[in-house]
Motif scaffolding. Sequence first.
Motif, PDB file in Angstrom:
ATOM      1  N   LEU A 153       0.815  -1.215   0.000  1.00  9.15           N
ATOM      2  CA  LEU A 153       0.000   0.000   0.000  1.00  9.15           C
ATOM      3  C   LEU A 153       0.853   1.271   0.000  1.00  9.15           C
ATOM      4  O   LEU A 153       0.423   2.310  -0.497  1.00  9.15           O
ATOM      5  N   CYS A 154       2.048   1.190   0.583  1.00 12.29           N
ATOM      6  CA  CYS A 154       2.921   2.364   0.633  1.00 12.29           C
ATOM      7  C   CYS A 154       3.835   2.473  -0.588  1.00 12.29           C
ATOM      8  O   CYS A 154       4.537   3.481  -0.745  1.00 12.29           O
ATOM      9  N   LEU A 194      -1.493   8.146   3.238  1.00 11.95           N
ATOM     10  CA  LEU A 194      -2.763   7.459   2.987  1.00 11.95           C
ATOM     11  C   LEU A 194      -2.561   5.949   2.947  1.00 11.95           C
ATOM     12  O   LEU A 194      -3.394   5.184   3.453  1.00 11.95           O
ATOM     13  N   GLY A 195      -1.464   5.505   2.343  1.00 12.46           N
ATOM     14  CA  GLY A 195      -1.171   4.079   2.300  1.00 12.46           C
ATOM     15  C   GLY A 195      -0.940   3.497   3.685  1.00 12.46           C
ATOM     16  O   GLY A 195      -1.424   2.415   4.007  1.00 12.46           O
ATOM     17  N   ALA A 196      -0.199   4.246   4.522  1.00 10.25           N
ATOM     18  CA  ALA A 196       0.041   3.778   5.894  1.00 10.25           C
ATOM     19  C   ALA A 196      -1.251   3.724   6.686  1.00 10.25           C
ATOM     20  O   ALA A 196      -1.503   2.769   7.443  1.00 10.25           O
ATOM     21  N   LEU A 197      -2.114   4.739   6.516  1.00  6.98           N
ATOM     22  CA  LEU A 197      -3.409   4.745   7.206  1.00  6.98           C
ATOM     23  C   LEU A 197      -4.280   3.589   6.743  1.00  6.98           C
ATOM     24  O   LEU A 197      -4.925   2.909   7.555  1.00  6.98           O
ATOM     25  N   ALA A 198      -4.297   3.346   5.433  1.00  5.28           N
ATOM     26  CA  ALA A 198      -5.075   2.229   4.897  1.00  5.28           C
ATOM     27  C   ALA A 198      -4.564   0.896   5.429  1.00  5.28           C
ATOM     28  O   ALA A 198      -5.349  -0.017   5.713  1.00  5.28           O
ATOM     29  N   ALA A 199      -3.242   0.776   5.598  1.00  3.39           N
ATOM     30  CA  ALA A 199      -2.664  -0.465   6.122  1.00  3.39           C
ATOM     31  C   ALA A 199      -3.095  -0.709   7.566  1.00  3.39           C
ATOM     32  O   ALA A 199      -3.410  -1.841   7.951  1.00  3.39           O
TER      33      ALA A 199
END
Length: 347
Positions: A153-154, A194-199
Amino acid sequence: MNPSSTSAELRPLAIGELIDRAATFWRAHLKPLFVLCLGFDLINYIAVKAFTFATVRWAGALPGLQGPRAGADPSETLTQTGIALGLMSVLWLFLVWNFWVATTAAARFVVPAHLGEPVRPSEGLRRAVSRLGTLTVTYLLSMVWSLGVTILLCLPGSIVMGLGVVASVTGRGSGGSTAVSVALIIIGALLLMLGALAAVLWYFLRFMLLPPVLAMEDVGAWAAFKRSGALLSGRVEPGFMGRGTVRAMVLSTVVGGILVAVSLVSGLPAWIVRLTYGGNLLDPAAQAAIPQALLVPAELLQVVGQSFFTPLSFVVSAFFYVDMRVRREGLDLERRLATAEPKTLPV
């Protein structure tokens, strides 16, 4: 103990009904749930305070958002930042692990009580302790799995930021190239966040049913890992809201919003102390100088306030586990057949 619902009342629940029943159960069993949760919240508080003192001792007072102080050695600042990030990673791993242990203990109390069976909160603690090894192995498996998802995701944000850095190095001295590189770095940073939050959201949704599985089913680490995913995956009814992950996301969002609001309200005394005695919230050195004799009681008040409402998330997770078993495995029919009275044949 008067359970909120018996096995005869089990049936597939809409999301609103599930939240309502969970809230009713939480209010009816507020005292045992509070006592059960308070111990785990105090452990979290001790861990956070230990992290704070260790950071100040080994990493020093790191610069806040206002930037490094004039004359600071960049290499020393970089080393301190690395130490702080390492300590923060250890703290994060421990807090999540403790959260899974607390949820497992609470689920062992909530599920039987929800099904109309006699149970005590102490049984939840005993179950969590007896399953500690399996829970830890499963937790490590979940972390390894989430690491791969986090990297995936990141990756887009990292690539965009890398392109920005390359454009900045190769186009040095060109105004147009500088603007493009800055734009790419900013966009990449946003995508990375955003990728870290989604993870993080994916992790808690994917393993939402893991603690109830460990609490109620005698399975090993790998079997629990697969079992929790199987209960959550796929669709349980037509429509967008019929997907298990969507239902879990809605439940987590509602409960998370409640807990965030409670945390803000119960944390007001601590924030007042920080503003009064620490002044600038962006200055770690000033915040570290706050007298602990004033800060600790205010923080403990926040811990106690949170311990009243945090069990709501445990109850929702346990009720969701029962609901998914009702929908997928006919748990309601199974229990009705098991408790049906045998008919007396005429002589």
